[in-house]
Motif scaffolding. Sequence first.
Motif: not given
Length: 404
Positions: A293, A296-297, A323-327, A329, A349, A377-378
Amino acid sequence: MRKIYQLPAFLFLLTIVVSSCTKDDLAFKEYLKNGETVYPGKVSKIVAKAGNLRTGLWFNPSPDPSVTKYVIKWNNNVDSIAVNSSSHNPLDTIKVIIPGLSEYTYTFTVFSYDAQGRKSIPIEAPNVRVYGPLYQSGLLNRPFNATEPYVVNANGSVQLNFNTPDTINVGTTIRYTNTANVQVDKVLSATEMSTVLNDYKSGTDILYRSSYIPSKGSLDVFNASEFSTFPKIFTLVQCDKSLFKEIRLPNDVNTYESGTSISKLWDGSNGPQSYPNIFHSDGSYIAHVLTFDMGKTYTNLAQMEEVGRDCCNNPDRFEVWGINDLTNASTTLRADNSGWKAEAIAKGWILLKDVTRADDGKNAMKFDLIANPPPVRYIRIRVLHTVTGSGYSNMSELTFWNKQ
């Protein structure tokens, strides 16, 4: 028989001469009844100088010492301007500025005058063009280099690149805001193809306007009507490593030991490091993937740098995903599965870079990421191969830059 008497030839000729002289003498006296006509010496070599609603006439003075002034006339002799004679040296130059003209093509006539008001034969300066708003409205700013409009240097300065200017271009004013928040004007000459702004304030607009002369030796410089906006300057700002955190997703690779964790990749080390100051995978299989992580984005992640270990197990083929959100993912397949890439894409991704290194993988190497990326972010690094061909992968440092 009737006698015919013939005059001697010389008497006949004498009669004609006497008669002729008398007639011409009367005519000559008539011609000179108002006195002999005198023409003061004329000027020479008139050169017109282009101007903005004005013009300049440069000419060599008459060598005639009787000349006291020069009168220049135009508009069918309706308008005129007079200038006193200050020299009779034909190597000198008399310079006359004629203001208040219209944007038009004129013929100017120059007369020399003596103290008695007698004038010389006229000398014309034809086809003298006067410039103004109409000419100015057609001027365009010098084009920038569309292929590479600018270069952001390592020291933070910005180089602006332009194309070859028109032959009548005399300069281009660069207007920008510096790091002290002060507006600055800098002139790019016609002979320069680029200029460097050492104190440019990132994110602010850069304007430019070019200047021209209608012809060589012109009195006035004309600016293009308006400033143009230079292409948006993006600078690379290093992502804040203090915000980076380790994350472990299903099927992520394990580390060799706790002291060689993923966090070694952002500890600020400089250059290839030795064990144990490295990330060291457990060597179970290749390909494998690790995740972290950035804290931040980043809306325009643009560049990364990878540094290998000082000896071995350095990746020479790897992928960078973001990717910006791990939900939802997490991928269910191992990274060595042929279906992993398709699943990663389906999970949202984005492949930011597919890297191939042709060296031993040790030294720092930078890579540009995809243009116009989505917010990220990730990060996931999928190691596909190492220079040693082992199941281990080692790296010393990862650095990312955001374009802003």
